[in-house]
Design a protein around this motif. Structure first.
Motif: not given
Lengths: 305, 305, 305, 305, 305
Positions: A165-172
């Motif tokens: 989740q953290g990775e996907r939010l970082g990408e976003a």
């Protein structure tokens, strides 16, 4: 969690009967010995037993309280999981903007949906971990196949899901679909979810002090065995019902506190994690605007798992 | 932390035997004196001892509760350390951008890795400090040699590690690798870690009120010694088992609360800091994407340190 | 705070002796009256005293608990002061940028140093205020002379110091040495410090309900005085040691709870504010990179102030 | 709040005398009946009364605890009000910039001053509301006349004051006198103040369960009336002092818990809201740099309101 | 919530009478059997019953405490709902800017009004859900008709309302009517509201451990039935009033704790949700500047629902 207001009497009988029978036999034996064989030397004055009983009642009271507090804290943590899941879904669906590199509306929705589905997966995965169930297959349909494979290799699947989740939010964030303050809002919710996971693991992995439990049980057994010796002289055959009653009070309340002190063990007295996971799944899918036919779990045999 | 459900009986015997033997000898002596030598003047009515026993049971109940609460708070603090460490790693790996002056991907990863390794070092250093162990060598491989040298000169190594984390994040901020809100997110997590450290130091350095402990123990000893005098007249030789039982109840429960009130003393009843440090190390390395072969600590002799 | 595990026995004797002697004399008098002068009318049945003793033990148990909770909350607040001071120093040294109008590196360091020194001054000033000591001279060297003069005129020196911190941070913000999020981070820490100050003042200025204390003490004295009258008939001269023991249990435990309920009174049982101030000063100077030779306070006569 | 360490004995006598006299008369009557008229049928065995007394002591112990917790929570809420007021003043004076449309320095100060004065008004208004006093005139000089008029028409003056604070901060934000993060900081403090208000209203408007109070009192009265009947046979005329003592213990401790359970009722045992409002006013005016001659309230007749 | 200080005696009689009559009849029967028919074998020594009574009083004390804590937590959650509603209204009215695409002033006000009205609807909807009332029609006038229709199809109307709030705030953000930090402030308040909802659902759906309740009640009944057998020998016809008194103490206090442990059941002892909803509606409409004639609910028959 036992929910039925007037549950199956057999459950209750099953709980009290072993103690009632054991101490019934012991006290009957004592009465025979005293009355029929006139073994008067077995008489013990009740005075000291009364003091012992009061002392044990005080210790048992505190112990029941500790067990109840553990059970209630477990329920509170799962309540926080419900709250944080709903908040996470609300934030994900409303704060993430469209992908500048994609087709606006659709793409935006896709990331939010992916995140909310993974949050549902987190809830199920946490339940599996706490109940020591190897059931990650149940996440099929919530996360992609490749991610599921990776999850199987993880030491700690719920934490891996939060990390993703953290990775996907970082990408976003880097792509500009999420502003800084919104990233912070979602990260705060992820931290809340981490705290829930850690709290549940703490209760699961840290039993109440074993020394204390062992000796409390030992002293209660000694007290219950000595009881008929203290009663037989003054009340004769009344010794049997009175011993059974008093011994049952201590034994049953002690037994119950043992049931509640460990709330993640697949027992009827557990925190109802399966039912709460279902509640979360229903609410989150509704927040995504999905029409779903999931129903809340109904209690079976008077309890919810 | 004792984890075995049915632990070694020898441990329990070792706990109860000294009390059982001592009070067994005393009460045997009293019985001889009363029955054989007919020293009837040693008889003390049980009434007042019953009231004393009830009063001591009440005080002991509160004291057990305080000891348990300290132990449980210590465990909660280490649980928060687990949670905050996971959150810190998630935030460090996902919120820090590439170094504009370096080779993008690699450099970004490098700083996150350095920060996560230093977080693992913080966990170990906190454990060493709480157990008063001079074991900073164990941090080799987690932080650079020069930093380790500096750490040896520090009065407070865990705090120095947090200070270094703050410095590195400050640099990242000034270089533009970290945005303001992300700096705030990570700083909040550092503050949580500071609070965990301070909370553990508080429990370590502040014993329960010594006066209270001293007098509770003194009064329990007086009570247990007087017990046989109060029983011998009415129950004769039953005095021995009854005195031993009642004296053991008070002495053992008091003894156990002494074991649990100080949870950072390298004892089997400690907060399992070594095991939790290992758990954190496994989880954080997994979050970095490292494959590692570290295994969770297994309990030895029924307990985890 | 008493830290010695086996402290000076004289302290303990000093605590118990007055009660033991008083009630020893009273009970000796009662025995003489009953045995020698045959004043049999002074006999009071023990039954009602047993019930009274149990009731008083219950009330005393709750009261001890309240006193302990106050003492522990005081210690927690000072623990938060330690944590917030360390976090404030970490934030001040790492988040404040160089003065655009000054020589970069040096000036930046200067403001951080000033803020950290003033934080140390805040800790000392809070201690002086709680102990009602007029010792602001001790802040010389930490804040400038003019500020110290102003502080002497203040009604509330610690609050004035926090206000000055706020002013200096506001200036830094307007000059661009501090970004918005960092200003918020530091302001949150100042708010934590305000909360610690207010919490300590609450404990200092709000005694436990005086009515309750007065009557608990009164009833315990009545109980202890009546005790020998309830015992003398059944146990004769044993009345003396038994009365002394039971009266000491109630009187001493009550006395101890009086010592702990007010933890900011310059007594050996206080929160060790001087020692904690020293700890904070050592840690903060180390965080500034200063080499200092300050040593943690060592306990004197078994306690830390 | 009663602060005097050795307060007026008349207060205490006034508390205990009604009970002592009532139960003294009842027990004297019982003694006459038993001894002079030889109504031996009125004798009740003490045994069951002892058990009843112990049970009531346990319930009373919990009840005293609940009353104390309410009183202490009320004091904590007012402590938070002190802290939040100081923080609000610090933030308002340091974070609000000059009015770009006005004369810089002066105008900036003006808004901060207005906000801090309104915060003082909020504190007083909350006190008036909790004590059901119609005393809004006391806010003259703190807020403008027109605002005061509007306040008189409000259902909830403290909430209206917070709403106005929010409006003024919103304006400042739109005019650029306040940055986003500073607006958030001040809004968080306003939310804290809302929470304090709501917490006080909760304690004020939600009495302890009336059923429970009614029956506890009823059972204590029954117990105290039956007491002499249980004592007269075994202790004769000693019945009078012993009944009075035991009945006073239960009645007085119950009475005291009634005094503390409602802490906002204009009684000497109240939370000292007037004194705390004064403290806040002194501190906030000092933070504005005003020289004021306000003095902290001194206790009158041993208590602070 | 029962508010009347001296409520209707009939309510209290209705509570105690069933127990008094039942145990009165039983004990009268026992007296007849013992005195008239001389069934002396029914005599049971009181000693063991005294110990049993003390033990049950201890367990009942803890149980009453747990029930009270649930009831008080429920009230605290509704208090937080009051606070968060006021803060939400203050933030919505002051932080949302005019619609750049609309007529400035009016449009801004419109969105704030819509949000505040929906917040009032949330409060009512939460109440309906907790009391299992199908009363969504009551929201007419607060939200638009179409939204109400959608709400009827929702599994969880309060959560759907919060989701809609989030959507509207997300829109406002994208349109530039809300800045990032203000979006975060409002989202934090929505999260608080989610937590209140989840907390109430937890209390509603998780009864106190049923096992524990069942056996406590069973043991209290056994104790009360045996009581006359333990008294009849020593106190004769006094058995009747004494049994009734002691049995009433245990039965009534147990009964009351059953009333308070479930605070959302449409009973006079409930959390006064209707009255608090009204309070919120009055305050929020006043914050919008609406003149309204709503009055706070007045208690009927001594209680507020």
């Amino acid at each position: 969690m036992i929910v039925a207001r007037h549950p199956d009497l057999r459950t209750f009988l099953g709980l009290i009967l072993p103690y009632a029978v054991t101490y019934g036999l012991i006290s009957t034996g004592v009465c025979f010995a005293y009355v029929s064989f006139e073994w008067h030397w077995i008489d013990v004055s009740f005075g000291v037993l009364g003091t012992l009983g009061t002392a044990l009642a005080i210790f048992l009271g505190f112990r029941n309280n500790s067990a109840y507090e553990r059970w209630w804290e477990a329920r509170k943590l799962w309540g926080q999981l419900v709250n944080a899941s709903r908040s996470f879904a609300r934030q994900a669906t409303n704060l993430i903007g469209p992908d500048p590199a994609g087709e606006a509306g659709r793409a935006s929705n896709d990331l939010a949906k992916e995140l909310v589905y993974r949050q549902i997966a987190f809830v199920h995965a946490l339940r599996f971990r706490l109940r020591r169930q190897d059931a990650l297959d149940g996440l099929e349909g919530l996360i992609e196949h490749a991610e599921l494979e990776e999850l199987r290799r993880s030491h700690n699947p719920p934490n891996t899901l939060l990390q993703t989740q953290g990775e996907r939010l970082g990408e976003a964030l880097r792509r500009g679909r999420l502003e800084g303050f919104a990233s912070r809002t979602l990260e705060v919710t992820l931290t809340d979810l981490s705290n829930v996971q850690g709290g549940c693991e703490r209760i699961k992995n840290t039993p109440l002090p074993r020394n204390y439990l062992f000796f409390t049980r030992l002293f209660i057994v000694c007290f219950c065995v000595l009881l008929p010796l203290g009663l037989v002289e003054s009340v004769g055959w009344w010794t049997v019902p009175l011993s059974v009653l008093l011994a049952s009070v201590f034994s049953v309340l002690h037994h119950i506190s043992e049931l509640y002190e460990d709330p993640f063990e697949n027992r009827p007295t557990d925190t109802p994690m399966t039912a709460l996971s279902r509640t979360i799944e229903i609410d989150l899918r509704e927040q995504l605007g999905e029409s779903n036919n999931l129903q809340p779990l109904a209690p079976a045999k008077g309890y919810l798992l």
